[in-house]
Design a protein around this motif. Structure first.
Motif, PDB file in Angstrom:
ATOM      1  N   GLU A   2       0.979  -1.201  -0.098  1.00 42.68           N
ATOM      2  CA  GLU A   2      -0.118  -0.183  -0.024  1.00 42.68           C
ATOM      3  C   GLU A   2       0.949   1.399  -0.120  1.00 42.68           C
ATOM      4  O   GLU A   2       1.624   1.517   0.834  1.00 42.68           O
ATOM      5  N   ARG A   7      -0.582  10.193   2.121  1.00 45.76           N
ATOM      6  CA  ARG A   7      -0.462   9.650   3.296  1.00 45.76           C
ATOM      7  C   ARG A   7       1.152   9.903   3.596  1.00 45.76           C
ATOM      8  O   ARG A   7       1.602  10.248   4.525  1.00 45.76           O
ATOM      9  N   LEU A  89       0.405   4.010  13.816  1.00 43.07           N
ATOM     10  CA  LEU A  89      -0.145   5.078  12.724  1.00 43.07           C
ATOM     11  C   LEU A  89      -0.617   4.194  11.351  1.00 43.07           C
ATOM     12  O   LEU A  89      -0.147   3.488  10.959  1.00 43.07           O
ATOM     13  N   PRO A  90      -1.827   4.670  11.144  1.00 41.17           N
ATOM     14  CA  PRO A  90      -2.325   4.268   9.853  1.00 41.17           C
ATOM     15  C   PRO A  90      -1.448   4.754   8.596  1.00 41.17           C
ATOM     16  O   PRO A  90      -2.328   5.533   7.916  1.00 41.17           O
ATOM     17  N   ALA A  91      -0.785   3.999   8.315  1.00 42.27           N
ATOM     18  CA  ALA A  91       0.093   4.198   7.233  1.00 42.27           C
ATOM     19  C   ALA A  91       0.998   2.951   6.995  1.00 42.27           C
ATOM     20  O   ALA A  91       1.212   2.106   7.977  1.00 42.27           O
ATOM     21  N   SER A  92       1.247   2.427   5.841  1.00 41.87           N
ATOM     22  CA  SER A  92       2.083   1.154   5.484  1.00 41.87           C
ATOM     23  C   SER A  92       3.280   1.121   5.969  1.00 41.87           C
ATOM     24  O   SER A  92       3.982   2.250   5.983  1.00 41.87           O
ATOM     25  N   GLU A  95       5.281   3.112   3.323  1.00 40.68           N
ATOM     26  CA  GLU A  95       5.256   4.549   3.372  1.00 40.68           C
ATOM     27  C   GLU A  95       5.889   5.170   4.614  1.00 40.68           C
ATOM     28  O   GLU A  95       6.508   6.264   4.482  1.00 40.68           O
ATOM     29  N   ARG A 282       8.272  -3.448   8.698  1.00 42.90           N
ATOM     30  CA  ARG A 282       6.968  -4.438   8.723  1.00 42.90           C
ATOM     31  C   ARG A 282       6.919  -5.553   9.706  1.00 42.90           C
ATOM     32  O   ARG A 282       5.797  -5.709  10.288  1.00 42.90           O
TER      33      ARG A 282
END
Lengths: 286, 287
Positions: A2, A7, A89-92, A95, A282
């Motif tokens: 993603e 973002r 935090l809502p980011a891949s 990112e 990740r």
């Protein structure tokens, strides 16, 4: 994977706003520290701040401060509250990796140059006008800049991987690992080359042989036991082909059809290190 | 909404924190997660939030695998940790910068909650007292409007009026499609707030039952002489006599005393669970 530029923009904004105080202090502290180092160099080095001294001091400052900044940025994954905040935090991961690397590989080095170069100008002026040395500002050479960037980027990527991989004292461990890797690789290089090539040295290339012939240097012995290396196929290239040539001057040359190899290896190394940083982020847990 | 199957997890080999844990949590409820210090409450929340990965077993949250930490997942789950990272931003700036990552973030509601909590929105979070900063973060968690809110010891550091305010805010915050899990070892803080009780002990959830179910099976009462009470399960001495848990054989109404119930479960686990499990059609999964 993603990935959204929107973002990335939000992450850059977050990184900037949350660390404004740090950047403000860095904007003051880095030039002051570099100024102090340059003044001391001007006073203690023979000839003062010669252009041979300016470049290495500037580059060393850039490398060292970028390294510290890189360790700080990736070190947040070592502190539980910061790590928890980053991971939630809502980011891949891609990112987050891209934003962190953008700050450490691009923005910080640019920031360093912008705040330190005026200080270098000032200190060279002081060195000449007040201290009495006769020096001018170092010429910024494109090849030096490119070489510095080419070394800095993989070095920082490697530091990012090490910082993400070890639990404590990441900065010092990264330093130790890099020194150990540097020394070992150099030693191993010599050992491997010696094992495979023995005492062989590259023989003259076809063009060198032609040049030797033109210059009637057929009987020139470059080294005892000269022979072309079958393993590397590197050769010795005669450099001096101008009128009034007084002696052999040669350099070792990689076969032309192999010149792409180190370039490709360099980019592969960069991509692999980027991939390592991404995977570490990740797979990081708290 | 949350389904954990056969989850096992250990920080280091040979010292499991969670072992073969099964758990199903549904939307529209506030779950109180109780357990002694070190029971694994935080680890369980981190598993749900995708911040720790299970050694064995599978976790599904809103149909997604938490360990993947997809953006949709991260936008749907908010974990309020016991200790938040320090920030030099004011509450209002923090919300502006972090709220942008949550599509349903409600800035107006955030401001309203700060007002209710009596938190100065312009003061830097790292200049606030621990309790004030905690209240600002609780307000932020609720204002994200995510579907799952996980709170780890949210009442730690709050003064008594703030705890009351916290209960009031949480009680009015939950939407039908939301789920909240509040972990605490300060059991009394969750009185009148939770509608489901989860108890972690011996690396597993030993109780997952609704407050209604517990009070339908167990009668909570204060008495001066517990030996005179029929169906006594547990008694705990206090200044005003004894708080007792009795079998609720006649279907009397009583208010769930979370702290006493928790203590009873820790000391008289088999007897209490036996009473709660009497009717197999009860709602809730009991160990």
């Amino acid at each position: 994977m993603e990935f959204s530029l929107k973002r990335i923009g939000l992450l850059i904004r977050l990184q900037w706003i949350e660390n404004q105080k740090f950047y403000a202090w860095a904007m003051l502290g880095i030039p002051v520290l570099m100024g102090a180092i340059l003044i001391i160099s001007s006073l203690i080095m023979p000839g003062g701040l010669t252009d041979e001294n300016q470049g290495p001091i500037f580059i060393a400052g850039l490398f060292f401060s970028s390294w510290i900044f890189n360790s700080l940025v990736f070190g947040k994954y070592k502190s539980r509250p910061d790590n928890l905040k980053s991971l939630s935090l809502p980011a891949s991961a891609a990112e987050k990796t891209a934003c962190s690397l953008l700050f450490t590989l691009v923005l910080f080095p640019v920031f360093f140059c912008l705040v330190t170069y005026p200080m270098l100008l000032l200190i060279v002026y002081i060195d000449t006008e007040l201290i009495g040395n006769i020096n001018s500002l170092v010429e910024i050479r494109r090849d030096y800049v490119l070489i510095s960037i080419a070394i800095l980027i993989p070095l920082l990527l490697l530091n990012s991987v090490i910082t993400l991989s070890v639990r404590k004292y990441a900065f010092f461990k990264a330093l130790a690992i890099l020194i150990a890797a540097f020394v070992t690789l150099n030693f191993l290089n010599g050992l491997i080359i010696n094992t495979y090539l023995g005492n062989q040295v590259p023989g003259p290339s076809a063009s060198s042989r032609a040049a030797f012939k033109d210059l009637e240097l057929n009987n020139v012995q470059i080294q005892p036991g000269v022979s072309s290396s079958l393993f590397s196929q590197w050769s010795l290239e005669l450099r001096a082909n101008y009128p009034g040539y007084t002696g052999p001057s040669a350099w070792v040359k990689m076969p032309e059809y192999n010149e792409w190899l180190p370039v490709v290896l360099y980019y592969v190394l960069g991509l692999l290190l980027f991939r390592c940083v991404y995977l570490k982020i990740r797979e990081t847990t708290i | 909404m949350i389904q954990l199957s056969n989850i096992s997890f250990a920080y280091s080999k040979g010292r499991p924190v969670l072992e073969n844990l099964d758990l199903v949590l549904q939307a529209g409820h506030i779950y109180g997660l109780l357990g002694l210090n070190g029971a694994g409450k935080s680890s369980l929340l981190y598993q749900i939030a995708g911040l720790l990965f299970p050694d064995h077993g599978t976790a599904r949250v809103l149909g997604m695998e938490p360990a993947q930490r997809s953006i949709e997942f991260l936008q749907s789950v908010y974990l309020l940790p016991e200790q938040s990272a320090a920030s030099s931003l004011s509450a209002i700036s923090y919300a502006a910068v972090h709220g942008a990552f949550y599509p349903a973030f409600d800035q107006e509601h955030f401001s309203l909650l700060l007002k209710q909590f009596d938190v100065d929105p312009r003061r830097p979070l790292d200049a606030m007292s621990y309790g004030q900063a905690k209240k600002a973060m609780i307000a932020f968690a609720i204002a994200t409007r995510v579907r799952i809110i996980l709170m780890d010891e949210p009442t730690n550091g709050l003064d008594i009026p703030s705890k009351r305010q916290f209960r009031k805010v949480i009680a009015g915050a939950l939407q039908e499609d939301q789920l909240m899990v509040i972990s605490t070892h300060q059991v009394r803080d969750l009185d009148n707030l939770i509608d489901y009780l989860l108890v972690l002990k011996d690396r597993n959830v030993i109780l997952n039952a609704s407050a209604d179910h517990i009070t339908s099976r167990i009668l909570f009462r204060n008495t001066m002489d517990p030996q005179q009470e029929a169906g006594l399960l547990y008694a705990e001495g206090g200044l005003k006599g004894y708080a007792v848990l009795l079998k609720n054989t006649h279907g009397h109404d009583s208010k769930l005393d979370t702290e006493t119930f928790f203590n009873a479960l820790l000391t008289e686990k088999e007897a209490v669970l036996a009473v709660l499990n009497q009717n197999p059609t009860n709602h809730g999964i009991l160990a």
